[in-house]
Design a protein around this motif. Structure first.
Motif, short mmCIF file in Angstrom:
data_model
loop_
_atom_site.label_atom_id
_atom_site.label_comp_id
_atom_site.label_asym_id
_atom_site.label_seq_id
_atom_site.Cartn_x
_atom_site.Cartn_y
_atom_site.Cartn_z
N GLU A 54 -16.15 -1.63 13.68
CA GLU A 54 -15.91 -2.31 14.95
C GLU A 54 -15.15 -3.61 14.73
OE1 GLU A 54 -16.34 -1.27 18.09
OE2 GLU A 54 -16.82 0.62 17.10
N GLU A 55 -15.46 -4.32 13.65
CA GLU A 55 -14.72 -5.55 13.35
C GLU A 55 -13.27 -5.24 13.02
OE1 GLU A 55 -14.47 -9.17 10.09
OE2 GLU A 55 -16.21 -7.84 10.10
N ILE A 56 -13.04 -4.22 12.20
CA ILE A 56 -11.68 -3.85 11.79
C ILE A 56 -10.85 -3.44 13.00
CG2 ILE A 56 -10.34 -2.15 10.47
CD1 ILE A 56 -12.66 -2.22 8.42
N ARG A 57 -11.49 -2.87 14.02
CA ARG A 57 -10.78 -2.47 15.23
C ARG A 57 -10.22 -3.66 16.00
NH1 ARG A 57 -14.28 2.15 18.27
NH2 ARG A 57 -12.60 1.91 19.78
N THR A 58 -10.68 -4.86 15.68
CA THR A 58 -10.15 -6.05 16.35
C THR A 58 -8.96 -6.65 15.60
OG1 THR A 58 -11.57 -7.64 15.16
CG2 THR A 58 -12.49 -6.59 17.13
N TRP A 59 -8.65 -6.18 14.41
CA TRP A 59 -7.56 -6.73 13.63
C TRP A 59 -6.21 -6.34 14.21
CZ3 TRP A 59 -9.05 -5.45 7.84
CH2 TRP A 59 -10.25 -6.11 7.53
N ASP A 60 -5.21 -7.21 14.07
CA ASP A 60 -3.85 -6.83 14.44
C ASP A 60 -3.21 -6.05 13.30
OD1 ASP A 60 -2.91 -8.65 12.50
OD2 ASP A 60 -2.46 -10.19 13.98
N GLN A 61 -2.00 -5.53 13.55
CA GLN A 61 -1.36 -4.66 12.57
C GLN A 61 -1.02 -5.38 11.27
OE1 GLN A 61 0.05 -5.80 15.33
NE2 GLN A 61 2.29 -5.89 15.23
N PHE A 62 -0.75 -6.67 11.34
CA PHE A 62 -0.37 -7.42 10.14
C PHE A 62 -1.56 -7.57 9.19
CE2 PHE A 62 2.16 -9.05 13.74
CZ PHE A 62 3.41 -8.59 13.34
N ARG A 63 -2.70 -7.94 9.76
CA ARG A 63 -3.90 -8.09 8.92
C ARG A 63 -4.33 -6.74 8.37
NH1 ARG A 63 -9.80 -10.65 10.72
NH2 ARG A 63 -10.77 -10.48 8.65
N LEU A 64 -4.24 -5.71 9.19
CA LEU A 64 -4.66 -4.38 8.75
C LEU A 64 -3.76 -3.86 7.63
CD1 LEU A 64 -6.55 -1.99 9.05
CD2 LEU A 64 -5.09 -1.15 10.89
N ARG A 65 -2.43 -4.00 7.80
CA ARG A 65 -1.52 -3.53 6.75
C ARG A 65 -1.73 -4.30 5.45
NH1 ARG A 65 2.85 -3.19 10.49
NH2 ARG A 65 3.80 -5.03 9.54
N GLN A 66 -2.01 -5.59 5.55
CA GLN A 66 -2.25 -6.37 4.34
C GLN A 66 -3.50 -5.87 3.63
OE1 GLN A 66 -0.02 -8.86 3.19
NE2 GLN A 66 -1.21 -8.36 1.36
N SER A 67 -4.53 -5.56 4.40
CA SER A 67 -5.75 -5.03 3.80
C SER A 67 -5.50 -3.69 3.13
CB SER A 67 -6.84 -4.90 4.88
OG SER A 67 -8.03 -4.38 4.34
N ILE A 68 -4.68 -2.86 3.78
CA ILE A 68 -4.32 -1.56 3.20
C ILE A 68 -3.50 -1.78 1.92
CG2 ILE A 68 -2.90 0.50 3.54
CD1 ILE A 68 -3.70 0.30 6.55
N ARG A 69 -2.53 -2.66 1.97
CA ARG A 69 -1.67 -2.92 0.81
C ARG A 69 -2.49 -3.44 -0.37
NH1 ARG A 69 3.93 -6.25 1.30
NH2 ARG A 69 4.27 -4.54 2.81
N ASN A 70 -3.51 -4.25 -0.10
CA ASN A 70 -4.36 -4.79 -1.15
C ASN A 70 -5.35 -3.77 -1.70
OD1 ASN A 70 -3.11 -7.27 -0.80
ND2 ASN A 70 -4.75 -8.11 0.49
N GLY A 71 -5.44 -2.61 -1.03
CA GLY A 71 -6.37 -1.59 -1.47
C GLY A 71 -7.78 -1.79 -0.95
N ASP A 72 -7.94 -2.71 0.02
CA ASP A 72 -9.28 -2.98 0.54
C ASP A 72 -9.69 -1.99 1.64
OD1 ASP A 72 -9.52 -5.24 -1.11
OD2 ASP A 72 -8.47 -6.50 0.35
N TYR A 73 -8.72 -1.55 2.44
CA TYR A 73 -9.02 -0.58 3.49
C TYR A 73 -8.34 0.75 3.15
CZ TYR A 73 -9.88 1.66 7.94
OH TYR A 73 -10.32 2.53 8.89
N THR A 74 -9.12 1.81 3.00
CA THR A 74 -8.58 3.11 2.60
C THR A 74 -9.03 4.25 3.51
OG1 THR A 74 -10.44 3.46 1.07
CG2 THR A 74 -8.46 2.41 0.17
N ALA A 75 -9.60 3.92 4.66
CA ALA A 75 -10.14 4.95 5.55
C ALA A 75 -9.12 5.33 6.62
CB ALA A 75 -11.43 4.45 6.18
N HIS A 76 -9.56 6.14 7.60
CA HIS A 76 -8.68 6.61 8.67
C HIS A 76 -8.27 5.46 9.57
CE1 HIS A 76 -11.50 6.30 12.06
NE2 HIS A 76 -12.45 6.65 11.20
N THR A 77 -7.22 5.66 10.36
CA THR A 77 -6.68 4.59 11.21
C THR A 77 -6.87 4.85 12.70
OG1 THR A 77 -4.48 5.60 11.13
CG2 THR A 77 -4.98 3.91 9.48
N ALA A 78 -7.64 5.85 13.07
CA ALA A 78 -7.87 6.12 14.50
C ALA A 78 -8.52 4.92 15.16
CB ALA A 78 -8.76 7.35 14.66
N GLY A 79 -7.96 4.51 16.30
CA GLY A 79 -8.53 3.42 17.07
C GLY A 79 -8.20 2.03 16.57
#
Length: 279
Positions: free
Chosen positions: A6-31
């Motif tokens: 639920e917290e991750i769903r509040t992130w904008d695309q920039f923060r989310l992509r940075q988390s993905i690039r860092n290898g911190d977020y590796t799950a699905h992107t629905a929602g």
């Protein structure tokens, strides 16, 4: 786990992509990253890219083309600021000779100077419009990946690319079906209106509880199965093409762009046979 999602769903695309690039977020992107266009991804040698572009043109429902990289350039500059196709997707599938060989969170070590990356619209985009209309989506409410199935509907071949159309499933209340059709048809770059409504057997699906990709959804009650053309279709086409190497997103794990979900994507396609030159 639910609270974190639920917290991750509040992130904008920039923060989310940075988390993905860092290898911190590796799950699905629905929602996730509400308001921005999500895309499927296909990456291959320039030798095969023109045929794949034809395949997308001939099959626009499952393969709505929204972006193409320059040959050898991993930056998807037409889709946003600092989007690196090698590192900005939560999980990649690596196919060799048409067979899924590996899954990994970063493909920097696999990138080749002749690679071309394609971005194809994703149904996750119109799902936000459905939610805004108070239409529940079971997979988002339960933090799972939408179920996907191979159908008996043939795509139109181009070069070595051919195969069956893949669809994604959402179980919809009968009273909401008409609204779902009207809403989703406004998103042609996200597969548009449903491909099929009702009996799954008519499109070659025998068991809704056994998706070939993604997770099962609840099929209890009187809800109607509604199927949309799906961007996993190219992954089926490459099974037949048997390219030496072909890279895609892992189903449900999309590229999140800076493009507004209701924007008309600029026609910044490239000639995949020309290095560094846009058409």
């Amino acid at each position: 786990m639910a609270d974190a999602y639920e917290e991750i769903r509040t992130w904008d695309q920039f923060r989310l992509r940075q988390s993905i690039r860092n290898g911190d977020y590796t799950a699905h992107t629905a929602g996730l990253a509400r308001g921005t266009l999500q895309t499927n991804v296909a990456i291959m040698s320039a030798e095969h890219a023109l045929d794949f572009m034809r395949f997308c043109q001939r099959n626009p429902k499952p393969c709505p083309l929204v972006g193409v990289s320059d040959t050898g350039n991993p930056m998807m500059f037409t889709l946003g600021a600092d989007i690196d196709i090698r590192r900005d997707i939560p999980a990649y599938n690596i196919y060799r000779n048409g067979i899924l060989d590996a899954e990994q969170p970063d493909i920097t070590d696999l990138w080749q100077d002749d690679f071309v990356a394609f971005a194809l619209g994703c149904s996750f985009t119109f799902e936000r419009a459905l939610q805004a209309a108070a239409i529940p989506l079971w997979h988002i409410d339960n933090n799972t990946t939408v179920p996907m199935f191979r159908t008996n509907i043939e795509t139109i071949a181009a070069g070595p690319f051919h195969g069956k159309t893949v669809v994604s499933l959402r179980m919809i209340d009968p009273s909401d079906v008409d609204r779902v059709v009207k809403i989703s048809k406004n998103y042609p770059l996200a597969h548009g209106a449903p491909l099929h409504i009702g009996d799954p057997g008519q499109i070659g699906i025998t068991d809704l509880s056994q998706p070939e990709w993604g997770d099962p959804v609840s099929i209890k009650g009187d809800k109607v199965p509604v199927f949309w053309a799906c961007g996993v279709t190219p992954q089926v086409a490459i099974e037949a093409a048997k390219l030496p190497i072909f890279i895609t997103h892992k189903p449900g794990h999309m590229l999140i762009t800076d493009v507004h979900e209701q924007a008309e994507v600029p026609n910044h396609t490239t000639n995949p046979n020309q290095h560094g030159e846009t058409s």
